[in-house]
Design an enzyme around this catalytic site. Structure first.
Site, mmCIF file in Angstrom:
data_model
loop_
_atom_site.group_PDB
_atom_site.id
_atom_site.type_symbol
_atom_site.label_atom_id
_atom_site.label_comp_id
_atom_site.label_asym_id
_atom_site.label_seq_id
_atom_site.Cartn_x
_atom_site.Cartn_y
_atom_site.Cartn_z
ATOM 1 N N ASP A 1 -17.959 -27.719 62.431
ATOM 2 C CA ASP A 1 -19.276 -27.124 62.200
ATOM 3 C C ASP A 1 -20.072 -27.116 63.502
ATOM 4 O OD1 ASP A 1 -18.739 -26.599 59.583
ATOM 5 O OD2 ASP A 1 -19.912 -28.261 58.763
ATOM 6 N N ASP B 1 -22.688 -28.447 64.641
ATOM 7 C CA ASP B 1 -23.263 -29.649 65.246
ATOM 8 C C ASP B 1 -22.215 -30.703 65.571
ATOM 9 O OD1 ASP B 1 -22.985 -29.823 62.408
ATOM 10 O OD2 ASP B 1 -24.091 -31.704 62.436
ATOM 11 N N ASP C 1 -14.457 -26.199 51.014
ATOM 12 C CA ASP C 1 -13.551 -27.167 51.635
ATOM 13 C C ASP C 1 -12.823 -27.995 50.564
ATOM 14 O OD1 ASP C 1 -15.886 -28.394 50.823
ATOM 15 O OD2 ASP C 1 -16.475 -29.051 52.827
ATOM 16 N N ASP D 1 -22.414 -15.855 62.180
ATOM 17 C CA ASP D 1 -23.054 -15.112 61.090
ATOM 18 C C ASP D 1 -24.571 -15.033 61.275
ATOM 19 O OD1 ASP D 1 -20.854 -14.371 59.690
ATOM 20 O OD2 ASP D 1 -21.131 -15.727 58.004
#
Length: 533
Positions: free
Chosen positions: A195, A197, A289, A136
């Site tokens: 994610d 990281d 989530d 994105d």
């Protein structure tokens, strides 16, 4: 005029005026204090003590559960069927389920290579896994870099898809939802989410997928987070203490008792059929989530938490980034509770005890009461009793209960026991932001849907940079003042001064220490490096 001064008329006049003003203020204070402030403070103390007891009972309950889990060895492999995936000569690789790996990202210049490389390095039959990068990014340079990285791995034979969209509607939830609409996803059985990281180990799928394959009632397998930069500064050590408790105790208790806990948004594998049955991804809150986890649980699905499976990731290393993250993590659950409380009550697929666990323990105590009582009681009400000695707080409420709660929390990170005092002061300051965010979520105020992506620096890149660049100073001030923190700090400092001069409660040491902590945060976080101990 000289004669007036010489006779002392003016000094007596001014002195008398000052005495009159002091007497008037004292009378006003006495008239307000007895009928208004004392009863109000007494009611507030009662409510705070009640909330403290709620939190205390919850912490003790979880400690007992963890003790029993450790004592009786109730590991997930014993509670559920687990067998390693085996080759089938006749079926070949088709005997393995099809796995989709999603990596949502937004302008992740520093870490995109780490996450994509780790996902592409997952050990699984190459024709039974699809890596989906959901980019994105609004920076065209970063988009080009991410696309080139995907092409590089594709040239090595990795089945990797680079997906973009023309808007950021729904933020992360919107990106994941769009990713699930792709035609090739229909052939997938499970989806792993990481994610930008997060760096899973190569055997991640071998250790999680068997739970889903052999136990059709399980919807989610969640791994634990491992922080690669926990020793970077004092703030990251404090975060490690809080999050270690969450993973060591809260997630383990939920998994062991009610087979329910909040999905952490990453480092987990979902059964796609369960995800779809629960209604898929929704962007009505900033905790998509947790929203999905609650809805799936209400459908009767079970969750498994693997505390011995750790996935490397990065903690926010600046106070600004941490504040934004904590706003989202505190505002979102409160807003979700507002939206789903009655839906949980009316649900007929789960038993009463699970409803009580979700509403009372998971939402009310951990996501709302814990934040409010920490700030209101320890940073507002307790200091206020310095001015109103008629209101007393029992020692069990002001000393014993918070001490036991703190010790139970510290169990999650034994190596940081010597930092407990700093952690208490740090958490009290952060409780101010969490309380503010909680009320925003409950009232659906202005910043309820604010989503600011947590800044990530990339541990590997920082290590390389530190080898070339000179050491940064140990202390640095933030880029702006935080007026509200400074205001609370001034209030605590004034309470401490009053306690020394007139008070009987002798809280001044705590008040001054907490005031300093608020001043530090108010002037911008000071990064203090901590030795690896």
């Amino acid at each position: 005029m000289d004669r007036l001064s010489a006779t002392g008329v003016l000094p007596d006049t001014f002195g008398g005026a000052r005495d009159d003003i002091s007497m008037q203020l004292s009378l006003i204070w006495a008239q307000i204090k007895a009928p208004l402030l004392v009863p109000l403070l007494q009611v507030t103390v009662f409510l705070c003590l009640a909330m403290s007891l709620m939190l205390f009972v919850e912490r003790v309950y979880m400690a007992v559960v963890i003790l029993l889990v450790k004592l009786f060895g109730r590991k997930p492999e014993k509670r559920y069927r687990w067998e390693p995936m085996k080759d089938d000569v006749e079926l070949g690789n088709s005997a393995y389920p099809m796995v989709l790996v999603q990596i949502p990202m937004y302008n992740e210049r520093e870490v995109y290579q780490l996450s994509i490389g780790a996902a592409c390095g997952l050990s699984w039959p190459s024709d039974r896994i699809i890596i989906q990068v959901l980019d994105d990014s609004t920076d065209p340079t970063i988009k080009d870099l991410v696309e080139l990285e995907c092409q590089r791995w594709a040239s090595k034979g990795i089945n990797i898809k680079y997906e973009i969209r023309d808007n950021r509607n729904g933020y992360k939830a919107g990106a994941l939802k769009e990713g699930m609409k792709r035609s090739y996803v229909k052939q997938c059985d499970y989806v792993a989410i990481f994610d930008a990281d997060f760096q899973p180990e190569p055997d991640y799928l071998w250790r999680t997928i068997p739970f889903l394959v052999h136990n059709p009632e399980i919807a989610l397998v969640q791994a634990r987070w491992k922080f690669v930069n926990a020793d970077e500064c004092l703030m990251t050590r404090m975060q490690e203490m809080s999050l270690d408790y969450h993973f060591t105790v809260e997630q383990e208790v939920g998994s062991s008792t009610y087979a329910f806990f909040g999905f952490n948004g990453t480092a987990g594998v979902w059964r796609i059929a369960a995800l779809n049955e629960a209604g898929g991804w929704k962007d009505r809150t900033t905790v998509e989530d947790m929203d999905l986890a609650v809805r799936a649980s209400l459908k009767g699905w079970k969750f498994v938490y693997l505390g011995n499976l750790k996935v490397k990731n990065e903690l926010p290393s600046t106070f600004k980034a941490y504040r934004y993250q904590q706003h989202r993590w505190s505002c979102g659950p409160a807003n979700l509770f507002r939206k789903m409380a009655m839906e949980i009550v009316r649900n007929k697929k789960v038993n009463l005890w699970k409803k009580v666990h979700v509403i009372y323990s998971f939402f009310l105590v951990r996501k709302i009461v814990a934040h409010i009582v920490t700030f209101i009681f320890y940073c507002i009400v307790l200091p206020a009793t310095v001015f109103v000695p008629e209101v007393t707080i029992p020692k069990w409420g002001s000393v014993y209960i918070p001490s036991i709660i703190t010790l139970l929390n510290a169990v999650g990170t034994p190596r940081s026991l010597h930092l407990m005092v700093f952690w208490i002061l740090f958490e009290n300051v952060m409780s101010f932001h969490r309380t503010k965010a909680t009320f925003i979520g409950l009232l659906e105020a202005g910043r309820v849907n604010e989503w600011i992506v947590t800044e990530k620096l990339g541990d590997a890149l920082k290590v390389k940079a530190s080898n070339r660049a000179p050491k940064k100073p140990r202390y640095r001030f933030g880029d702006r003042l935080h007026v509200l923190e400074l205001g609370v700090g001034a209030y605590l400092f004034f309470c401490g001064c009053y306690d020394i001069a007139f008070g009987k409660n002798h809280y001044f040491f705590y008040l001054f220490a907490q005031a300093i902590a608020f001043f530090i945060m108010g002037f911008g976080y000071i990064g203090t490096f901590v030795p690896n101990s």
